[in-house]
Motif scaffolding. Structure first.
Motif, short mmCIF file in Angstrom:
data_model
loop_
_atom_site.label_atom_id
_atom_site.label_comp_id
_atom_site.label_asym_id
_atom_site.label_seq_id
_atom_site.Cartn_x
_atom_site.Cartn_y
_atom_site.Cartn_z
N UNK A 67 0.83 -1.20 0.00
CA UNK A 67 0.00 0.00 0.00
C UNK A 67 0.87 1.26 0.00
N UNK A 68 0.43 2.32 -0.65
CA UNK A 68 1.28 3.51 -0.82
C UNK A 68 1.69 4.19 0.47
N UNK A 69 0.82 4.19 1.48
CA UNK A 69 1.16 4.85 2.73
C UNK A 69 1.91 3.95 3.69
N UNK A 70 1.38 2.77 3.93
CA UNK A 70 1.96 1.87 4.92
C UNK A 70 3.31 1.28 4.50
N UNK A 71 3.58 1.24 3.21
CA UNK A 71 4.86 0.66 2.80
C UNK A 71 6.04 1.48 3.28
N UNK A 72 5.80 2.75 3.61
CA UNK A 72 6.88 3.59 4.14
C UNK A 72 7.33 3.12 5.52
N UNK A 73 6.46 2.42 6.24
CA UNK A 73 6.87 1.93 7.56
C UNK A 73 7.96 0.87 7.44
N UNK A 74 8.06 0.22 6.28
CA UNK A 74 9.10 -0.79 6.06
C UNK A 74 10.40 -0.15 5.58
N UNK A 75 10.30 1.03 4.97
CA UNK A 75 11.49 1.69 4.43
C UNK A 75 12.33 2.33 5.53
N UNK A 76 11.67 2.90 6.54
CA UNK A 76 12.37 3.67 7.55
C UNK A 76 12.47 2.96 8.90
N UNK A 77 11.94 1.75 8.99
CA UNK A 77 11.99 1.04 10.26
C UNK A 77 11.96 -0.47 10.02
N UNK A 78 12.68 -1.19 10.86
CA UNK A 78 12.69 -2.66 10.78
C UNK A 78 11.81 -3.28 11.85
N UNK A 79 11.01 -2.46 12.54
CA UNK A 79 10.25 -2.96 13.69
C UNK A 79 9.18 -3.96 13.28
N UNK A 199 4.95 1.80 12.56
CA UNK A 199 5.03 0.38 12.86
C UNK A 199 4.13 -0.04 14.02
N UNK A 200 4.07 0.71 15.15
CA UNK A 200 3.17 0.29 16.23
C UNK A 200 1.71 0.27 15.82
N UNK A 201 1.29 1.28 15.04
CA UNK A 201 -0.10 1.29 14.57
C UNK A 201 -0.37 0.12 13.65
N UNK A 202 0.58 -0.20 12.78
CA UNK A 202 0.39 -1.32 11.84
C UNK A 202 0.32 -2.65 12.58
N UNK A 203 1.25 -2.89 13.51
CA UNK A 203 1.29 -4.20 14.17
C UNK A 203 0.06 -4.40 15.07
N UNK A 204 -0.47 -3.33 15.67
CA UNK A 204 -1.67 -3.50 16.49
C UNK A 204 -2.91 -3.64 15.63
N UNK A 205 -2.92 -3.02 14.45
CA UNK A 205 -4.05 -3.17 13.54
C UNK A 205 -4.16 -4.60 13.04
N UNK A 206 -3.03 -5.19 12.65
CA UNK A 206 -3.07 -6.57 12.15
C UNK A 206 -3.38 -7.54 13.28
N UNK A 207 -2.91 -7.25 14.50
CA UNK A 207 -3.22 -8.12 15.63
C UNK A 207 -4.71 -8.06 15.95
N UNK A 208 -5.28 -6.86 15.98
CA UNK A 208 -6.71 -6.72 16.25
C UNK A 208 -7.52 -7.44 15.18
N UNK A 209 -7.12 -7.31 13.92
CA UNK A 209 -7.83 -7.99 12.84
C UNK A 209 -7.75 -9.50 12.96
#
Length: 386
Positions: A67-79, A199-209
């Motif tokens: 996705x265009x927005x969330x893919x940036x979380x992988x570019x700038x962080x390894x979390x 990254x924290x928002x992404x990991x909690x979103x996938x966990x909740x889902x």
């Protein structure tokens, strides 16, 4: 927000569809141990539910990376990658425990390995903010940071494992806590403390889902349990989210939000959201230690959810009460950072009174009925079978 909703939906759908397959594999592999004295179910139930959760999380993260927005979380962080790798390790350890009933020392060693991998790959508590003192923000040296982060992860993993005792209990608690962490992380990004795509928002979103997709299979009467593979995975992800949120927050800048509570939210939020499982674990450790027992290898039926059953609640009602208390504490933690603290405390007080009344309802009914002892539904069923 639309990207987060898409990721959450994908994780939920994949988990929901994968769980029946995981259940079938669990039965074939023999990962359904016999009923123990402390269990509240009467027949063996398959475990390995954490495998279904992990598959759903991986699917959600994969979609996020496209996705265009969330893919940036992988570019700038390894979390996010760190959470998936460490989550895979701890899920594997839990799956082996679900099947072969590992001894506590081996399981603890596996938890330490997963926590160590999480830290080495980028999820690390770099500083601690101490409110109301002259020290302010304390930067941690690498060794102290590694040790403290590892302890926090292992403590959260075991806290989640401790409350996994009723159908759907931990799954629902995880949905509430993950949603609380997501709202807080997303709010920080919107306020300019970092990025809304984090990254924290992404990991909690996938966990909740993933937990939303698993709950229909796990709610009473459960067809499959989370097992240690699921409970430890949930604990690791929530710990990583709390640590990651704290690590990326400039706590000294929180005074611009207008009151003192948000200033220490990186400390208060994890404590508020994880209060119920941490309290249950603390009480269990104290209770067993006073009896001279090993607090982590001597299970009992004195957990908070067991006490609710003793009062006279059914499994479903006990689980819902635990949901209410978790949601209440999460609302206090998250709401204090977003809304006026006075209104948050007022609403929380009203909800707390309602929760206490609901919790004590069986005792009130018994007094109205003249003190007649409560007969639990499972007891009546067992008498009928006899």
């Amino acid at each position: 927000m639309r990207e987060y909703l898409l990721v959450l939906s994908v994780a939920a759908i994949v988990t929901y569809l994968a769980t029946p397959i995981v259940r079938w594999c669990s039965v074939r592999w023999g990962a359904m141990p016999p009923v123990r004295d402390r269990d509240v179910h009467s027949i063996p139930i398959p475990r390995l539910g954490g495998v279904g959760l992990y598959l759903g999380m991986c699917a959600g993260v994969f979609i996020a990376s496209r996705l265009p927005g969330l893919r940036h979380t992988f570019m700038y962080s390894s979390e996010t990658t760190a959470v998936l790798v460490a989550g895979g390790i701890i899920c594997l350890i839990g799956a082996l425990d679900d099947r072969f009933d590992l001894d506590p020392l081996t399981k603890l060693a596996g938890q330490l390995v997963a926590a160590g991998v999480l830290v080495l790959l980028g999820v690390q508590l770099a500083f601690i903010f101490i409110p109301g003192g002259e020290l302010g923000t304390i930067s941690l040296d690498p060794n102290t940071s590694f040790l403290l982060t590892t302890v926090l992860v292992v403590a959260t993993v075991n806290a989640m494992n401790f409350i996994d005792g009723l159908d759907g209990l931990l799954t629902g608690v995880a949905i509430i806590t993950a949603t609380g962490f997501f709202v807080y992380s997303y709010f920080l990004g919107k306020q300019g403390y970092g990025d809304a795509f984090s990254a924290p928002a992404l990991m909690t979103a996938v966990l909740a889902g993933a937990c939303l997709g698993f709950l229909p299979h796990n709610f009473n009467p459960a067809r499959i349990f989370l097992g240690d593979s699921g409970s430890m995975l949930i604990g690791l992800v929530l710990a990583a989210a709390a640590i990651s949120t704290t690590a990326r927050t400039d706590t000294q800048s929180f005074d611009t939000l207008g009151n003192a509570v948000p200033l220490i939210m990186p400390i208060l939020m994890p404590l508020a959201v994880l209060a119920i499982p941490l309290l249950d674990m603390l009480l269990a450790v104290i209770r067993r230690t006073r009896k001279g027992l090993n607090p982590f290898s001597t299970p009992d039926k004195m957990h908070l959810h067991h006490r609710l059953l003793e009062i006279g609640h059914t499994q479903r009602r006990a689980v819902i009460i635990m949901y209410v208390w978790t949601a209440l504490l999460t609302f206090v933690g998250v709401g204090s950072a977003i809304f006026d603290t006075r209104w948050v405390l007022l609403i929380s007080a009203v909800l707390a009174v309602a929760a206490v009344v609901l919790m004590l309802m069986p005792r009130v009914r018994r007094r109205i009925d003249g003190g007649a002892p409560h007969v639990h539904r499972t007891s009546r069923m067992s008498e009928r079978k006899k």
